[in-house]
Design an enzyme around this catalytic site. Structure first.
Site, short mmCIF file in Angstrom:
data_model
loop_
_atom_site.label_atom_id
_atom_site.label_comp_id
_atom_site.label_asym_id
_atom_site.label_seq_id
_atom_site.Cartn_x
_atom_site.Cartn_y
_atom_site.Cartn_z
N GLN A 120 10.75 42.25 26.32
CA GLN A 120 9.95 43.30 26.95
C GLN A 120 8.47 43.05 26.66
O GLN A 120 8.11 42.70 25.54
CB GLN A 120 10.34 44.67 26.39
CG GLN A 120 11.72 45.15 26.78
CD GLN A 120 12.03 46.50 26.18
OE1 GLN A 120 11.89 46.70 24.97
NE2 GLN A 120 12.45 47.44 27.01
N CYS A 146 10.62 50.12 19.64
CA CYS A 146 9.85 51.31 19.24
C CYS A 146 9.86 51.59 17.73
O CYS A 146 8.79 51.80 17.13
CB CYS A 146 10.32 52.56 19.99
SG CYS A 146 11.27 52.29 21.48
N HIS A 180 5.15 55.17 25.32
CA HIS A 180 5.84 53.90 25.55
C HIS A 180 5.27 53.32 26.84
O HIS A 180 5.08 54.06 27.82
CB HIS A 180 7.34 54.11 25.75
CG HIS A 180 8.03 54.78 24.61
ND1 HIS A 180 8.89 54.12 23.76
CD2 HIS A 180 8.01 56.07 24.19
CE1 HIS A 180 9.36 54.98 22.87
NE2 HIS A 180 8.86 56.16 23.11
N ASP A 227 6.17 44.93 25.74
CA ASP A 227 6.24 46.29 25.22
C ASP A 227 4.94 46.68 24.55
O ASP A 227 4.24 45.84 23.98
CB ASP A 227 7.37 46.35 24.18
CG ASP A 227 8.14 47.64 24.24
OD1 ASP A 227 7.71 48.55 24.96
OD2 ASP A 227 9.18 47.73 23.56
N HIS A 270 3.26 50.38 22.35
CA HIS A 270 3.35 51.78 21.96
C HIS A 270 1.97 52.22 21.51
O HIS A 270 1.32 51.56 20.69
CB HIS A 270 4.39 51.97 20.87
CG HIS A 270 5.76 51.64 21.34
ND1 HIS A 270 6.32 50.38 21.21
CD2 HIS A 270 6.68 52.39 22.02
CE1 HIS A 270 7.52 50.37 21.77
NE2 HIS A 270 7.76 51.57 22.26
N ARG A 283 20.97 43.93 24.30
CA ARG A 283 21.73 45.09 24.74
C ARG A 283 23.08 44.64 25.28
O ARG A 283 23.15 43.66 26.03
CB ARG A 283 20.96 45.88 25.80
CG ARG A 283 19.64 46.43 25.27
CD ARG A 283 18.87 47.23 26.28
NE ARG A 283 17.56 47.59 25.75
CZ ARG A 283 16.60 48.17 26.45
NH1 ARG A 283 16.82 48.47 27.73
NH2 ARG A 283 15.44 48.46 25.91
N LYS A 329 7.65 60.87 32.46
CA LYS A 329 7.30 59.45 32.60
C LYS A 329 6.84 59.14 34.01
O LYS A 329 7.06 59.91 34.95
CB LYS A 329 8.50 58.56 32.26
CG LYS A 329 9.69 58.75 33.20
CD LYS A 329 10.80 57.74 32.92
CE LYS A 329 11.97 57.93 33.88
NZ LYS A 329 12.94 56.83 33.81
#
Length: 582
Positions: free
Chosen positions: A325, A278, A455, A327, A329, A307, A409
């Site tokens: 991910q 992000c 997200h 991902d 945004h 992680r 979410k």
């Protein structure tokens, strides 16, 4: 037959009671063992025990037999509320120190309830079955170790897992699914099909993608990227590490520190491997001041993150330390939230259905007790999520208070071929990061305004989604994803030249081809190809060479069809274009 025997209990009640029955059996067999907690989980239950040595299979068998004997004792299950001091005194006298700790952590206003059956009494809120005779269809499954309260600084406990159902038929069906799940285990198939590996020399939770697994991943990524460009996204690439200060600004060092790897010193500055993408996408958005006419801005990335997961929770591809991910945004005006969420949901369904998933569980998670942003922002965002779900005609459950602190979410779980659900897709509204990084755009009024940030992940972790695909298809991937689409099987050396000619033509047309040129019987070659779950096998003998044809056999069929190579390629092309599933 009595009404008690006929009664069908809620499965959670049944399994909670079975956990107590198991704890009673353990205490009867091993009185020195201390009990801790025994919650219900999906499809079953577990109970954690404090004892020095792990349970061995022979002990599990003995515990299960004792449970059956206890159930036949027809003990009534009795609930009682006790004053706090009396409950503490009782469990101290029993030597159950973990229960005392639990009681001391219960709010003073909450009642202390215990359930008793025969000589066994346990701290519990309930509910439970009325009599142990209701517990007939249960099975102990396996054991593991676990830290008390999930904290590695606490004692190591011994956990026993089990399952319980209302009938033997349901139990047998579940145990059959478990056996099928073992056959489909992505770790097992990953080795057999040479898809991926985890090496002790590299480290736990870090994946080595082998050529065949990499081929599937490449196909997934190329499809994903192509569809993102079609849907108005811009693809970006970001570094694998950044200065610690970035993560302090984002709040990750405050709220997510335990999952971030230790900082590295580079020329006197501290850097960490990125746990999220992000902040990088925010930096790209903020690289130049944007007008309201530029919004929405949609930035997407196959971004690899790192992680620190404890070794005890790592599990093949499903829980790893380094993963990618899918991902994205999205930065938009408040008035654009609902439309963007609707399009994201449509996109999610398209991607999931393309990979063969058509059934879902959907959850709308609302404002928690601790949150950032104004109440009006939360109400607008939550309503936008709900409206988008209605528009997409997705049935959903509301999950009150389970939103993240920065916004509400939507979470989507997919149902696989064994009726298991996997958490993959998510859409999250974020008021927090735009504030922390002070990002803005110029509105129609000529003033700076703060954009809303979404997200979004369609597949979630690529590794986890890949593991799910392996188990969903039992390694027999649909033609468009199969790492090898067709294998050529010449019967004798006399058919080698024709085999090479066909292989060249198929490869030139973009098909993924292998040849089995070994001096083995054709039946052996076919069985080997089936074990490798290759969609098409082409057997080549005298007749095929003479007529310029191919004898085609599919992996799940014993039938062989004769056709021209052009006809065969047309059949494959149609299946690939349609993403047809076997």
């Amino acid at each position: 037959m009595s009404d008690k025997k006929k009664q069908q209990y809620d499965l959670n009640t049944l399994r909670h009671s079975a956990a107590h029955l198991m704890a009673q059996a353990v205490k009867r067999l091993y009185p020195e063992t201390k009990v801790t907690i025994g919650p219900v989980i999906e499809d079953g239950f577990y109970y954690d025990f404090d004892r020095p040595n792990p349970f061995v299979p022979e002990e599990l068998e003995k515990i299960e037999e004792t449970m059956k004997a206890l159930a036949k004792e027809n003990m009534d299950v009795v609930r009682q509320e006790l004053p706090r001091d009396e409950a503490v005194k009782m469990f101290k006298e029993m030597g159950e120190t973990f229960k005392v700790e639990i009681i001391e952590g219960i709010d003073n206003n909450d009642p202390i309830s215990v359930y008793s059956q025969g000589e066994f009494t346990d701290l519990c809120r309930g509910p439970h079955v009325e009599n142990t005779s209701a517990l007939k269809s249960f099975k102990l499954l396996n054991t593991s170790s676990a830290y008390w309260r999930g904290d590695e600084r606490n004692p190591v406990l011994q956990r026993i897992y089990g399952t319980a159902w209302n009938s033997d038929k349901e139990l047998r069906a579940y145990l059959h699914r478990l056996e099928e799940a073992k056959k489909r285990d992505h770790r097992k198939l990953g080795k057999e099909l040479e898809l991926f590996d985890i090496s002790d020399d590299i480290g736990p939770g870090l994946i080595l993608w082998h050529p065949k697994g990499s081929r599937i991943r490449y196909l997934m990524e190329e499809f994903w990227k192509s569809e993102h460009y079609k849907n108005g996204y811009e693809l970006v690439y970001t570094p694998h590490a950044a200065k610690v200060d970035l993560w302090k600004t984002s709040g990750h060092m405050e709220f997510y520190r335990e999952n971030i790897f230790s900082p590295m010193d580079i020329e006197g500055k501290e850097y960490v491997m990125k746990p999220m993408n992000c902040p990088f996408h925010i930096q790209i958005f903020n690289s130049r001041l944007k007008s309201y006419r530029d919004l929405p801005v949609r930035l997407a990335e196959f971004g690899t993150v790192y992680r620190y997961e404890r070794s005890g929770v790592l599990h093949g591809l499903l829980r790893v330390r380094g993963f990618t991910q899918d991902d994205a945004h999205l930065f938009c005006r408040p008035s654009q939230i609902e439309a963007e969420i609707s399009e994201v949901l449509r996109f999610i369904l398209f991607i999931l259905q393309s990979f063969g998933f058509h059934e879902y569980k959907v959850y709308l998670s609302t404002r928690p007790d601790k949150y950032v942003g104004s109440d009006s922002d939360w109400e607008q965002a939550t309503q936008a999520l709900a409206n988008a779900l209605e528009k997409t005609q997705l049935d959903y459950e509301e999950d009150p208070g389970e939103g993240v602190f920065y916004g509400p979410k939507i979470d989507i779980k997919i149902k696989d071929s064994l009726n298991r659900f996997w958490q993959v897709s998510t859409v999250q509204v974020d008021f927090n990061l735009p504030q922390r990084f002070n990002i803005s755009y110029i509105e129609e009024d000529g003033q700076r305004h703060q954009p809303i940030m979404l997200h979004r992940a369609l597949m979630g972790s690529v590794e986890r989604f890949f593991g799910c695909l392996v188990e969903h298809y039992a390694g027999a991937f649909p033609l468009w994803l199969a790492p090898v689409q067709v294998i050529l099987l010449p019967i004798t050396d006399a058919h080698m030249d024709y085999t090479e000619e066909l292989a060249s033509q198929l490869k030139n047309e973009g098909y993924r081809v292998e040849k089995d040129l070994r001096n083995e019987k054709i039946g052996f070659k076919i069985r080997e190809a089936q074990l490798q779950k290759i969609p098409y096998m082409i057997v080549l003998g005298d007749k095929e060479v003479e007529n310029g044809q191919v004898a085609v056999r599919q992996r799940k069929s014993k039938e062989t069809r004769t056709m021209t190579l052009a006809e065969f390629m047309a059949e494959m092309k149609n299946k690939i274009d349609q993403k047809t599933l076997d």
